[in-house]
Design an enzyme around this catalytic site. Structure first.
Site, PDB file in Angstrom:
ATOM      1  CG  ASP A 196      -1.941   1.074   1.191  1.00  0.00           C
ATOM      2  OD1 ASP A 196      -2.656   1.160   0.448  1.00  0.00           O
ATOM      3  OD2 ASP A 196      -1.741   2.064   2.221  1.00  0.00           O
ATOM      4  CD  GLU A 248      -1.475   5.931   3.758  1.00  0.00           C
ATOM      5  OE1 GLU A 248      -2.048   7.036   3.213  1.00  0.00           O
ATOM      6  OE2 GLU A 248      -2.126   4.847   4.012  1.00  0.00           O
ATOM      7  CG  HIS A 265      -6.516   5.837   6.320  1.00  0.00           C
ATOM      8  ND1 HIS A 265      -6.681   5.697   5.049  1.00  0.00           N
ATOM      9  CD2 HIS A 265      -7.766   5.832   6.973  1.00  0.00           C
ATOM     10  CE1 HIS A 265      -7.982   5.906   4.811  1.00  0.00           C
ATOM     11  NE2 HIS A 265      -8.667   5.797   5.993  1.00  0.00           N
ATOM     12  CG  ASP A 268      -4.214   0.974   4.969  1.00  0.00           C
ATOM     13  OD1 ASP A 268      -4.871   0.723   6.103  1.00  0.00           O
ATOM     14  OD2 ASP A 268      -4.531   2.091   4.149  1.00  0.00           O
TER      15      ASP A 268
END
Length: 723
Positions: free
Chosen positions: A537, A539, A678, A683
């Site tokens: 994942d 960000e 998050h 995640d």
């Protein structure tokens, strides 16, 4: 949209039924009248046909309202209930259906929950029985894990295809040294359950060693082994000993027919010893070659002095040559002796020890011997020392005892801190200072502790560690202290820096991989349960990858053999080189201060690319994350060409009647606890657990292979999402 599709068909049927009913009613009335009546009925009905159409339309509207109110909720709830029931059936942990909005469906949900509760109770009983039956097996595995974790040698166990199925802490530290990006990936891109050992070692070297072992096995050797020396990309020299893992017999119990099921690698970093041997060879070569000329001059001068008719001036000249060459030769021998002594002193075997642990041990021993309170100040858990702990403890105890005996010191403190490439170890007290002569005397005297005299002095201990020691006074704090400047366990010595956060005995093994062999079939034809996944994942600064938004964090974990390997993870903050919008900070929690000093994506992506090598990429809403990686291709030259699975699309395949396919909603359906939402790694871990829950549901639908899963995902509605 799903409710509209459910409404259209019954509404069309109702509309047609009302139209037919109205036409039949009008027809019955018309055909029951005589000819004049029919004519009059037609005259009356003709101008009022619009009223009939209006009545039909009102009936259709009323039917639509009734269907919307009573029919659609019940019809749509049944597939949703069926999907939730399938998820409950495949749940590995206790899970219950939520209360139903439709009262007539609640008894069905209660019955399913009751069956699930009975299933969970039976499963718990079976698990308890299995746990009791396999207690001895677990005990043996734990003993093996404990033994492996405590070994001072790097050990890696592989199956016959070279896939790693077990390694110990020492090996993890060793591979960290071999990593191109030790601060980013911590060696995880090289070593990990299911990873190929050939990412580090040339396959031909290992194959040659295994071929030699195989020949010895065929000749009936009981414990054959082979070894080779190889150089790593970072210039490290490794001596690798290879031992086979064989079946107890060849399948028929005949001796000498053992089959090779895997192999064990025992690694030794011989870089330093090789350098020391080279230096000693050069030293000896320099002594012999450098002395040849002096010896020749000495020999010639001695021969000339043997002549009786030699003139006094010439005799004096040759004597001068003798004196000069003797001084040169003596100086060269003294220099060699000095270097040899230094080498012997610094080659004393030193051990790696966590600084905080050494302080705790020293505080107990010094306090017990000196009879005064000794406090150990908090030390950084990441600080590791390279020292002879016994002699250093003796030195601290000796100094502490003399302070108590001669200066009546009532309390001592030990503190440790990093100072560049060294560590500062202080023995601190409050009270009297001392003269330089006293310090030098204590340093040079043989250490006497209680009634026992030791052959070493404090100076010997300092030299043994190639360290420094001095006395210092802090007038502001009214304290004095002895300071030792000790060597840190450096990366070149396979230090354990950064590993203190790992549990003392992490689960770094998977024996089930012995049964896994490489398949020549294409990835698309391989079962989902056999694949190795990198679940990741990102960000980002925003939601527009093509509009200049950048990655600010990457997190990933690996799934091997149907198990989530939490210990083998990748997590790194990234300096985006641009502002982080304030609106996104409450979501991902990453502030501009947190990325200051962090590496740029050009440094992080190569480490992540190697971490994900030879695996299937998995992400939730993967199109978003993959767009960022694709846009970085021209800048970094790195392409992620492996297959990609999207848990959002797979969830839509498995549960097409669910309203939401957000990660939180899917996790709630499967009873997965969401931690660290998050954050990139948080995640990724949740997504990995979702993948493991989806796999059996896909299998129940006949979706078994990677190719089938990708094809099914592309047919879902959400596959149309583009970034």
């Amino acid at each position: 949209m799903r409710n509209q599709r459910l409404l259209i068909r019954p509404l069309v049927l109702v509309a047609l039924a009302l139209a037919v009913l109205l036409a039949v009613a009008v027809g019955l009335v018309y055909f029951t009248l005589d000819a004049p009546g029919r004519a009059q009925f037609a005259r009356l009905l003709g101008p009022r046909a619009a009223l009939l159409v209006l009545a039909w339309a009102l009936g259709v509207v009323a039917a639509m309202a009734a269907l919307q109110r009573w029919w659609v909720p019940r019809v749509s709830a049944l597939p949703e209930l069926a999907e939730q029931t399938r998820a409950l059936v495949n749940a590995s942990a206790p899970l219950q259906l939520k209360a139903r909005a439709q009262a007539d469906q609640q008894p069905l949900a209660d019955a399913v929950n009751a069956l699930a509760a009975q299933r969970d109770a039976l499963r718990a009983d079976v698990s308890a029985e299995v746990a009791r039956a396999s207690a001895s097996v677990r005990l043996e595995r734990n003993r093996l894990a404990a033994l492996m974790s405590e070994l001072t040698q790097s050990v890696v166990v592989c199956n016959r295809d070279g896939r790693i199925l077990l390694y110990n802490q020492r090996a993890r530290r060793q591979f960290r040294v071999l990593s191109d990006a030790p601060q980013l990936a911590d060696g995880a891109e090289l070593i990990g359950i299911g990873r190929s050992i050939y990412a580090v070692f040339d396959k031909k070297l290992v194959a040659h060693a295994l071929d030699s072992i195989g020949q010895r096995l065929a000749r009936g050797a009981a414990q054959p082994s082979a070894q080779f020396v190889t150089a790593t990309r970072g210039g490290q020299l490794l001596r690798v000993q290879v031992a086979p893992v064989t079946d107890t017999d060849g399948g028929d119990g005949a001796p000498g027919t053992a089959a090779l099921g895997g192999f064990v690698l025992m690694l030794d970093n011989i870089t330093r010893s090789f350098e020391e041997e080279t230096a000693r060879g050069q030293l000896l070569h320099g002594l012999t070659e450098g002395s040849r000329a002096s010896l020749a001059s000495l020999q010639a001068a001695v021969e000339m002095l043997g002549y009786d008719d030699l003139e006094p001036a010439m005799r004096e000249r040759f004597l001068g040559v003798l004196r000069d060459e003797v001084r040169t030769l003596a100086g060269r021998v003294d220099e060699v002796a000095r270097q040899s002594a230094d080498s012997l002193r610094t080659r004393w075997p030193l051990e790696e020890m966590q600084g905080a642990e050494f302080l705790a041990v020293a505080a107990r021993q010094v306090g017990a011997q000196c009879g005064v309170p000794v406090t150990a100040a908090p030390a950084d858990a990441r600080l590791w020392l390279k020292l002879d702990s016994f002699s250093m403890l003796q030195a601290l105890t000796y100094l502490g005892q003399r302070l108590v005996d001669e200066f009546a010191v009532r309390a001592l403190t030990l503190r440790l801190a990093a100072q560049g490439t060294r560590a500062q170890l202080d023995l601190v007290w409050t009270g009297h200072a001392m003269s330089t002569e006293t310090v030098m005397s204590w340093e040079m005297d043989a250490m006497r502790i209680g009634a026992e005299t030791h052959p070493l002095s404090v100076r010997d201990v300092v030299e043994r560690h190639d360290a420094e020691m001095w006395f210092e006074r802090d007038r502001a704090a009214h304290q004095a202290f002895f300071r030792f400047l000790l060597p840190l366990a450096s990366s070149g010595d396979e230090a354990a820096e950064g590993l203190a956060e790992v549990e003392s005995r992490p689960e770094f093994f998977d024996f089930d991989l012995f049964a896994v062999s490489e398949s020549d079939a294409a990835l698309d034809e391989r079962p989902l349960s056999e694949l190795v996944y990198t679940v990741f994942d990102t960000e980002t600064t925003g939601l527009n990858p093509s509009g200049g938004d950048e990655i600010i964090q990457i997190g990933a974990a690996r799934v091997v053999n149907g198990r989530l390997l939490r210990q083998e993870s990748f997590e790194q903050l990234v300096d985006p080189g641009r502002d982080i919008p304030a609106a996104g900070i409450p979501i991902h929690g990453i502030t501009p201060d947190m990325v200051v000093g962090q590496p740029r994506i050009d440094e992080v992506l190569p480490a992540f690319h190697q971490f994900a090598q030879d695996t299937v990429l998995v992400a939730h809403n993967a199109a978003f994350d993959m767009k960022f990686l694709q846009l970085l291709e021209p800048r970094t030259g790195l392409r992620f060409q492996q297959p990609v699975l999207d848990t959002l699309l797979l969830s839509a395949v498995v549960h097409p009647h669910q309203e939401s396919h957000r990660l939180e909603a899917i996790a709630e359906r499967f009873g997965i606890t969401v931690l660290g939402r998050h954050t990139a790694l948080g995640d990724a871990l949740v997504t990995a657990e979702v993948l493991l829950k989806l796999t059996p549901l896909l299998r129940d639908m006949g979706i078994v292979t990677l190719g089938q899963a990708r094809a099914a995902a592309q047919q879902s509605y959400y596959a149309r999402l583009k970034y």
